[in-house]
Design an enzyme around this catalytic site. Structure first.
Site, PDB file in Angstrom:
ATOM      1  N   GLU A 309       0.845  -1.201   0.000  1.00  0.00           N
ATOM      2  CA  GLU A 309       0.000   0.000   0.000  1.00  0.00           C
ATOM      3  C   GLU A 309       0.882   1.254   0.000  1.00  0.00           C
ATOM      4  O   GLU A 309       0.665   2.209   0.754  1.00  0.00           O
ATOM      5  CB  GLU A 309      -0.935   0.002   1.223  1.00  0.00           C
ATOM      6  CG  GLU A 309      -1.734  -1.294   1.347  1.00  0.00           C
ATOM      7  CD  GLU A 309      -2.738  -1.291   2.484  1.00  0.00           C
ATOM      8  OE1 GLU A 309      -3.919  -1.517   2.212  1.00  0.00           O
ATOM      9  OE2 GLU A 309      -2.346  -1.054   3.639  1.00  0.00           O
ATOM     10  N   CYS A 402     -10.857   0.197   7.367  1.00  0.00           N
ATOM     11  CA  CYS A 402     -10.321   1.476   7.840  1.00  0.00           C
ATOM     12  C   CYS A 402     -10.976   2.670   7.154  1.00  0.00           C
ATOM     13  O   CYS A 402     -11.193   3.709   7.776  1.00  0.00           O
ATOM     14  CB  CYS A 402      -8.813   1.521   7.626  1.00  0.00           C
ATOM     15  SG  CYS A 402      -8.273   1.059   5.966  1.00  0.00           S
TER      16      CYS A 402
HETATM   17 ZN    ZN Z   1      -8.258   2.870   4.592  1.00  0.00          ZN
END
Ligand code: ZN
Length: 628
Positions: A309, A402
């Site tokens: 990420e 998230c």
């Molecule tokens: Zn996130």
């Protein structure tokens, strides 16, 4: 009952020191209206998103994870190690919504979940359900992965928001107990420890601001000082994954996991705002240029690589493989806002926030308010498979959830990002339909901003105070011809137009559609152009093309005329494109070999705001169009 109107401190990132030239306004003092998207998003957040989050906290197991620690659930632990943070982010969203609207709708839910957290919390102050319920032996033993301080950071932010917004300090008492435990263990002169996922730094500064307990600021500073000295055990991802490869003050590049880097930078800027340490701000300027001049997508998104990420190399910005996590743009709004408060170049930071809000973040939520993108690529090919965290369509929830509650807390607190006050003027950073209570030292009264921006460039400003209001209005860099009551105006060198406002005036920003190119080093975008209108990036979706025309065969002539169509809703852009036959050339050929079989034909193309894409089924989409 409703809550009393929030106090003037009811806003995120309220500096305690008087050093920062810009001071945020309280959330309740900036009432966003429904004519523009910001107010509409905020209302949708209140009407649909928050309840959706609360229901998913139950169905995804987040609340059961708490109950099982105290024997009130027989379910197994579900979710990632940091799942508790989904609850705290949702509480924070509720808190800012209380501040905005005074609602008491979620009071009993707050009672229940805060009481649950209280019962799970140990006498020491510790509360983190993955550790308590599954791996007590890992308590503070594997800080690179356990996210204990990250979870505490979100707990602190929720607790501070709730006390500021609703005068409710029950969660704050719990959060302080946990923070005090971390301070006793990792404070000055004690064990060295930092979290693998930065977040607690910015939260500790907020806790200091809210409680006036300087040790929380000292702890935040200590965690920043300790970073980059190899404290975290390096796994296969390398120390740069969690920004532990080089000391913060010496770092030259935004690297590793994008959300971690950007949260860290928000925390570093927070510490600077309180201590005034110039070396931290200097480091943040270097970081800013790296992240925004060489690694940011046109949509205000970050993270070029699915793997880790992570940020990519400089100018590595593929549209189709963009990871562009929603949380990274949220983290950057937080950071940009703190840089804005520091005061050296507010227009730059405000324009970045505007780009992120109207593009990456607007697109991350479906029109329904209950579906979300985690990854935000700038191109979706027709045959692309959904991948974990990068599905073709917005999802109601994710195994790593998230992003949805992070969006909710951002939208709920968004009023805070519209304007600031300085000693001498009110600075309007975002052009949003809003009523703004003017601070007393600037004359009091109300500034009314009436606008459909960015659907329309007219921004009507009126002020009802006894004396003229000293107002600084940001003129975006793309507005090549701006007018005030019809007369051309130019901003000052800092990008703000200064007015002595009494009565009403109308600022008009230039929403002429424009072509945008990328820097020549961005190989992925060479020979391609994008369309922008005002702060919005546009895209073309397959669904708007005639039958038989594949989006990826559509090319455009350099400088092709762009025409705005605004029959209803957000304006569309019309243009003529060229359809090239996909069979006209092999995958590779000699350069002198023609790339067309001569049967190119023209096609009418409609571009829509990237903010709106993906609301009409799973259709191919692209922002950057190849030049013929
Ligand atoms: Zn996130």
């Amino acid at each position: 009952m409703t809550h009393p109107a929030g106090a003037s401190s009811a806003t995120p990132a309220l500096p305690r020191s008087g050093r920062a030239p810009h001071r945020p306004l309280a959330v309740p003092s900036v009432r966003l209206g429904g004519q523009g998207p910001l107010g509409s998003w905020q209302q949708r957040n209140a009407d649909a998103t928050i309840d959706h989050l609360i229901s998913n906290l139950e169905s995804s197991g987040v609340l059961d994870n708490f109950r099982r620690v105290i024997g009130e659930s027989g379910a197994g632990y579900r979710g990632f190690v940091f799942a508790d943070s989904d609850l705290y982010k949702t509480i924070e969203a509720v808190a800012w919504e209380i501040s905005r609207s005074g609602t008491s709708r979620w009071d009993s839910w707050l009672d229940q979940v805060i009481e649950l957290v209280a019962r799970v919390q140990e006498p020491s102050g510790y509360v983190m359900t993955w550790i308590q319920g599954l791996h007590p032996e890992k308590r503070f033993a594997e800080l690179e992965w356990t996210h204990e301080m990250y979870v505490l950071g979100h707990m602190i932010q929720a607790a501070v928001a709730l006390d500021r917004a609703a005068g409710r300090d029950d969660l704050l008492t719990l959060a302080r107990a946990f923070a005090d435990l971390v301070d006793r263990r990792f404070g000055p002169g004690r064990e060295d420890g930092i979290c693998g996922h930065p977040e607690i730094e910015t939260a500790l500064v907020e806790l200091y601001r809210h409680t006036a307990e300087r040790r929380y600021l000292v702890l935040a500073e200590r965690m920043i000082d300790l970073r980059g000295h190899g404290l975290l055990k390096v796994g296969g991802l390398g120390a740069s994954y969690f920004q532990d490869h080089t000391p913060v003050r010496e770092s030259q590049h935004a690297v590793g996991h994008a959300v971690r880097q950007l949260y860290l930078n928000a925390g570093v800027t927070d510490v600077h705002l309180e201590t005034g340490e110039q070396a931290l701000l200097d480091a943040m300027h270097v970081q800013w240029d790296s992240a925004h001049d060489r690694k940011m997508y046109l949509t205000g998104a970050f993270g070029s690589r699915h793997r880790d990420e992570a940020f990519g190399d400089d100018y590595e910005l593929p549209s189709d493989r963009a990871y562009a996590e929603t949380c990274a743009s949220i983290a950057d709004v937080h950071w940009a806002w703190r840089m804005l408060l520091a005061g050296d170049a507010p227009a730059r930071y405000a324009e970045t926030i505007e780009r992120e809000l109207h593009n990456a973040l607007a697109a991350a939520v479906g029109e329904d308010g209950t579906t979300f993108f985690y990854a935000n690529p700038l191109q979706l090919r027709p045959d692309r498979f959904s991948e974990e965290n990068a599905p073709r369509e917005r999802q109601p929830w994710y195994s790593c959830a998230c992003c949805p509650p992070n969006l909710a807390r951002l939208f709920a607190q968004m009023s805070a990002y519209v304007a600031t006050s300085t000693e001498r003027e009110l600075a309007l950073h975002l052009h949003a339909d809003a009523e703004i209570d003017v601070p007393e030292h600037l004359g009091g009264g109300t500034l009314a901003v009436s606008t459909r921006y960015p659907d329309d460039g007219a921004v009507h400003l009126s002020y009802d105070g006894a004396a003229p209001l000293r107002l600084a209005v940001r003129i975006p860099s793309w507005s090549s011809r701006s007018t005030l009551d019809g007369d051309p105006v130019q901003p000052d060198a800092d990008g703000y137009l200064r007015l002595e406002l009494s009565g009403s005036r109308t600022l008009a920003l230039d929403l002429t559609p424009r072509w945008t190119r990328a820097h020549h080093r961005v190989d992925a975008l060479r020979g391609a152009r994008a369309i922008e209108v005002g702060p919005r990036v546009y895209c073309v979706e397959q669904v708007d093309l005639p039958d038989g025309v594949a989006l990826d065969d559509v090319m455009v002539a350099e400088g092709a005329p762009l025409t705005i169509r605004s029959d209803s809703g957000s304006p569309q852009v019309s243009l003529q494109g060229t359809v090239r036959s996909p069979s006209s050339a092999g995958l590779y050929a000699r350069p002198e070999h023609p790339s067309t079989s001569g049967d190119d034909r023209t096609v009418d193309v409609v571009a829509i705001p990237f903010a709106s894409w993906g609301n009409r089924g799973s259709t191919a989409m692209r922002v950057w169009l190849p030049v013929i």
